[in-house]
Design a protein around this motif. Sequence first.
Motif, PDB file in Angstrom:
ATOM      1  N   GLU A 233       0.448  -1.106   0.145  1.00  0.00           N
ATOM      2  CA  GLU A 233       0.128   0.039  -0.256  1.00  0.00           C
ATOM      3  C   GLU A 233       0.909   1.064  -0.078  1.00  0.00           C
ATOM      4  N   TYR A 234       1.836   1.382   0.628  1.00  0.00           N
ATOM      5  CA  TYR A 234       2.889   2.300   1.186  1.00  0.00           C
ATOM      6  C   TYR A 234       4.333   2.707   0.005  1.00  0.00           C
ATOM      7  N   THR A 235       4.460   1.259  -0.906  1.00  0.00           N
ATOM      8  CA  THR A 235       5.520   1.724  -1.695  1.00  0.00           C
ATOM      9  C   THR A 235       5.046   1.932  -3.278  1.00  0.00           C
ATOM     10  N   ALA A 236       6.313   2.066  -4.189  1.00  0.00           N
ATOM     11  CA  ALA A 236       5.464   1.756  -5.736  1.00  0.00           C
ATOM     12  C   ALA A 236       5.284   0.038  -5.829  1.00  0.00           C
ATOM     13  N   LEU A 237       4.305   0.511  -7.261  1.00  0.00           N
ATOM     14  CA  LEU A 237       3.711  -1.090  -7.376  1.00  0.00           C
ATOM     15  C   LEU A 237       4.268  -1.618  -8.794  1.00  0.00           C
ATOM     16  N   ILE A 238       5.648  -0.303  -9.193  1.00  0.00           N
ATOM     17  CA  ILE A 238       5.835  -0.800 -10.601  1.00  0.00           C
ATOM     18  C   ILE A 238       7.343  -0.724 -10.325  1.00  0.00           C
ATOM     19  N   PRO A 239       8.279  -2.050 -10.636  1.00  0.00           N
ATOM     20  CA  PRO A 239       7.904  -3.121 -11.283  1.00  0.00           C
ATOM     21  C   PRO A 239       6.618  -4.327  -9.953  1.00  0.00           C
ATOM     22  N   PRO A 240       5.884  -4.933 -11.009  1.00  0.00           N
ATOM     23  CA  PRO A 240       4.890  -5.361  -9.609  1.00  0.00           C
ATOM     24  C   PRO A 240       5.668  -6.117  -9.052  1.00  0.00           C
ATOM     25  N   ASP A 241       6.876  -7.020  -9.862  1.00  0.00           N
ATOM     26  CA  ASP A 241       7.736  -7.978  -8.460  1.00  0.00           C
ATOM     27  C   ASP A 241       8.642  -7.566  -7.806  1.00  0.00           C
TER      28      ASP A 241
ATOM     29  N   ILE B 286       9.627  -2.756   9.914  1.00  0.00           N
ATOM     30  CA  ILE B 286       8.799  -2.920   8.039  1.00  0.00           C
ATOM     31  C   ILE B 286       8.653  -0.917   8.394  1.00  0.00           C
ATOM     32  N   TRP B 287       8.337  -0.636   8.575  1.00  0.00           N
ATOM     33  CA  TRP B 287       8.027   1.603   8.758  1.00  0.00           C
ATOM     34  C   TRP B 287       9.410   1.765   8.190  1.00  0.00           C
ATOM     35  N   LEU B 288      10.574   1.452   8.612  1.00  0.00           N
ATOM     36  CA  LEU B 288      11.893   2.088   8.127  1.00  0.00           C
ATOM     37  C   LEU B 288      11.865   1.126   6.434  1.00  0.00           C
ATOM     38  N   ALA B 289      11.309   0.049   6.736  1.00  0.00           N
ATOM     39  CA  ALA B 289      11.330  -1.056   5.009  1.00  0.00           C
ATOM     40  C   ALA B 289      10.822   0.474   3.960  1.00  0.00           C
ATOM     41  N   ARG B 290       9.692   0.589   4.944  1.00  0.00           N
ATOM     42  CA  ARG B 290       8.665   1.172   3.478  1.00  0.00           C
ATOM     43  C   ARG B 290       9.412   2.546   3.550  1.00  0.00           C
ATOM     44  N   LEU B 291       9.938   3.609   4.443  1.00  0.00           N
ATOM     45  CA  LEU B 291      10.452   4.672   4.251  1.00  0.00           C
ATOM     46  C   LEU B 291      12.182   4.269   3.366  1.00  0.00           C
ATOM     47  N   VAL B 292      12.755   3.558   2.793  1.00  0.00           N
ATOM     48  CA  VAL B 292      13.650   3.216   2.649  1.00  0.00           C
ATOM     49  C   VAL B 292      13.549   2.898   0.734  1.00  0.00           C
ATOM     50  N   TYR B 293      12.347   1.630   0.554  1.00  0.00           N
ATOM     51  CA  TYR B 293      12.296   1.105  -0.550  1.00  0.00           C
ATOM     52  C   TYR B 293      11.024   1.843  -0.976  1.00  0.00           C
TER      53      TYR B 293
ATOM     54  N   ARG C 128      10.658   3.436  -6.378  1.00  0.00           N
ATOM     55  CA  ARG C 128      10.744   2.206  -7.772  1.00  0.00           C
ATOM     56  C   ARG C 128      11.958   2.553  -7.522  1.00  0.00           C
ATOM     57  N   ASP C 129      13.026   3.415  -8.075  1.00  0.00           N
ATOM     58  CA  ASP C 129      14.310   3.185  -8.153  1.00  0.00           C
ATOM     59  C   ASP C 129      15.466   2.193  -7.111  1.00  0.00           C
ATOM     60  N   ARG C 130      14.485   1.978  -5.923  1.00  0.00           N
ATOM     61  CA  ARG C 130      15.020   1.147  -4.644  1.00  0.00           C
ATOM     62  C   ARG C 130      14.806  -0.471  -4.573  1.00  0.00           C
ATOM     63  N   ASP C 131      15.289  -1.461  -4.767  1.00  0.00           N
ATOM     64  CA  ASP C 131      15.435  -2.524  -5.374  1.00  0.00           C
ATOM     65  C   ASP C 131      15.116  -3.418  -3.068  1.00  0.00           C
ATOM     66  N   PRO C 132      14.231  -3.622  -3.371  1.00  0.00           N
ATOM     67  CA  PRO C 132      14.241  -4.801  -1.274  1.00  0.00           C
ATOM     68  C   PRO C 132      14.785  -5.338  -1.988  1.00  0.00           C
TER      69      PRO C 132
ATOM     70  N   MET D 208      17.878   4.955   5.899  1.00  0.00           N
ATOM     71  CA  MET D 208      16.992   6.015   6.643  1.00  0.00           C
ATOM     72  C   MET D 208      17.390   7.557   6.307  1.00  0.00           C
ATOM     73  N   VAL D 209      18.895   8.199   6.823  1.00  0.00           N
ATOM     74  CA  VAL D 209      19.359   8.891   6.583  1.00  0.00           C
ATOM     75  C   VAL D 209      19.455   9.673   4.965  1.00  0.00           C
ATOM     76  N   THR D 210      19.758   7.985   4.093  1.00  0.00           N
ATOM     77  CA  THR D 210      20.490   8.701   2.692  1.00  0.00           C
ATOM     78  C   THR D 210      18.784   8.644   2.651  1.00  0.00           C
ATOM     79  N   ALA D 211      17.273   8.268   2.510  1.00  0.00           N
ATOM     80  CA  ALA D 211      15.998   7.647   1.620  1.00  0.00           C
ATOM     81  C   ALA D 211      15.751   9.296   2.156  1.00  0.00           C
ATOM     82  N   ALA D 212      16.296   9.477   3.212  1.00  0.00           N
ATOM     83  CA  ALA D 212      15.665  11.501   3.769  1.00  0.00           C
ATOM     84  C   ALA D 212      15.542  12.284   3.475  1.00  0.00           C
ATOM     85  N   TYR D 213      17.006  11.783   3.278  1.00  0.00           N
ATOM     86  CA  TYR D 213      17.852  13.273   2.133  1.00  0.00           C
ATOM     87  C   TYR D 213      18.387  13.214   0.920  1.00  0.00           C
TER      88      TYR D 213
END
Length: 762
Positions: free
Chosen positions: A320-328, A355-362, A365-369, A392-397
């Motif tokens: 729900e809270y991260t990019a859906l593309i690419p779908p996989d 879990i919240w940090l995983a959402r923030l970091v990824y 769509r240019d970040r690959d979980p 987290m710091v990298t994603a925030a900045y």
Amino acid sequence: MWGRGDLRRPAATIGLLITVGVSGGLLVFLMTQGLEKSIQWLSVAAGVLGVATAAQWPVRRMVVWLQPGEPRPPPDLADTAELLARRLDRQWRREDQWREGGDALALPVRWEVTREAEFAMTGVRWGDLGSADSAVEPRLLAGQYQTIHETFTQRLPARRLVVLGRAGGGKSSLARRLARELLDHRSPGDRVPVFLSLASWGPEEALGAWVSQQLVRDHAMLGKQTPDRIEGSPVPLARSLVEDDRLLFVLDGFDEIPQASRAEALRGIKEIGARVPVVVTSRTDEYRQAVEDFGRGLPRAAAVELSPVDAPAVKSYLREYTALIPPDRWDEVFTLLDRADGNAVARALRVPLMIWLARLVYERRDRDPAELADPVAFADPTAVEHHLLDRMVTAAYRRPGRRSGPETVHRARRWLSFLARWLEADGTKDLEWWRLHGADPSAAARLTTGLPVGLAAGVPAGFITGTFYGPWAGIAAGAALTALATARAFACAWQPFGGRLPGPLLGRSIALATGFGTGLPLVLQGHLPVGVAQGTCVGMLAGLAAGFVVHEGPGAPTRVTVAIRGNRLAILRRLVTGLLVGVVFGAVLGLALGLVDGPTTGMVFAVLSVAMGFALGIVDGLRVWIDKPTDLRGSVSPRTVLRDDRTAALVRALVAGPLVAAATALTTAFAYGPRTGLALGGAMAFAYATTDRMVGVASTSWGRFTLVRAWLALRRQLPWHLMGFLDDAYDRGILRRSGAVHQFRHARLQQRLAAGPSGSAA
């Protein structure tokens, strides 16, 4: 106790003695002048009395204007509570804007009464938690995030709850949510929920007193004094709110209290009373140990423990809270979540914070979980947690629309790590800018920040002394005062003297004694202008030096409000007191010197004493005007507290500077000429306005902060514009605000930044 009549008799006696003394002194003085001069003096006195009579009406009108009139009624506690509720609502709405629906609280966090929770309720009967109309059972307390308000208000009549869980399990977020919903649903007159971190509480202090201090720190309006309803003595509004049962305490982070103090902390919470609503959050093991050491749980307090988030809820949240593309993009991680082998990713992503940090970091769509699926890099849950905290710091900045780039991220990480190390070493969550001088306690830092203060005091002192006594005396005096002022960066005031005799009074006594000891011999030798000039300047320099030994200076930020009419009587009393001190001192000194060295000398020193007393009265009176709490409707944030303290510092300097300059220039111009008088007056004004322990800019919280910030910026440990950086970090979600202080978004983030990342976090 004395009655009013008893007070009048000593006052009348003192007044009679003063009248007799002054009359006798005048009689003796006139007898020494001869008939002709006595007639001249009496003519002057008659003229003065005539002028005083003519001025009686305007003076009376001025006094009437200065009277405060009808006293203002004390603030109503009900209105104050409503104002506090509105301020908290505005503050928390600002916090909600940053979350934008992506907070960890959106996860279906669940809780129940586990065996650990039941142990935390040792000594608490289930019958104590309910009422005649509503019984409480363990099964009724099981719930999830959406039902926390209902559980607390409808299933717990006593409204006393302990929330337990693992680190990062969502305890603080759940407690904040509960406080937010309590505020949203409260009616006028209901208790106001206040969210407080227990990390800064020492259980040796009563919990109610500590809560009052925290409220005043975060909401300066609550520092306004109001009469206590029972005792009648003035107390802060915050204390009245606590004692009048108008607040609901939400106490977060019980586990952050030192282990040796946790049992005493339980006792302190227990002593507020079993009928006072309260919420406490803690890690499970730490709270269990505290209960075991204390011997029982909190009376009438239910306990629940948060459960790990299951895999379906995690997958739904991340979709729900991260990019859906690419779908996989999440497939490899979701596969690990579905496996039952206890792999590192599945164990780490059962905690709401991770879990919240995983959402923030990824979320982009240019970040690959899929990188989390590397079994070598992430062999255990700790490696996953550290990776997400570092990113987290990298994603925030690197958010779109903001200044970003590798260098921006690198600098931000370095500065945040320095702040985190300082807070960890200090054992606190609160980033208080006025305590920044404790961030680098090294000798080099103290010398670098103390030396400018020493030079600001020593250079003017050397110039003034050199003008009187020659260059070598000037160099010696300047070096001595520079060393003394610099040494204050390494030591506190001389407490044994300061405790028995207030620092300002002792400093002024030293100034007067040194000044008259320097000037009187010259006056008695016939050098009146030189004696007055050197006595005044040397005495003022001695008072400035004494301030570095006996006076500590402001210990916390201050504020200024332009409210003369509300303080007219207090200001007038200080003006009159200073003037009377000058008159009495001048009459005694003038009479003594008049008998010894003639009426001219006596008059000069009498007028000088009156002027000095009046000047001190002006300074004291204006301090009443300057050092006032912020207006009841004012807003408080770290930046506004800094701005208010800076304004108060500059106002003090602008008050002291002209007074000191005028005193120095006038007394030295007669002996050394107007040009020298102006130069010495400017030098003395600079020294006092910059370094004096009562009014100098360098001794204020803002002054110390400015010096320390410059030192740390030169060492590249912090940015030059620190408050702007902190505000930006708040906007990016790295920090949060709690009234007048900043805090890291989560204690785990502060701990990780303090430890430093083990590798690149690009």
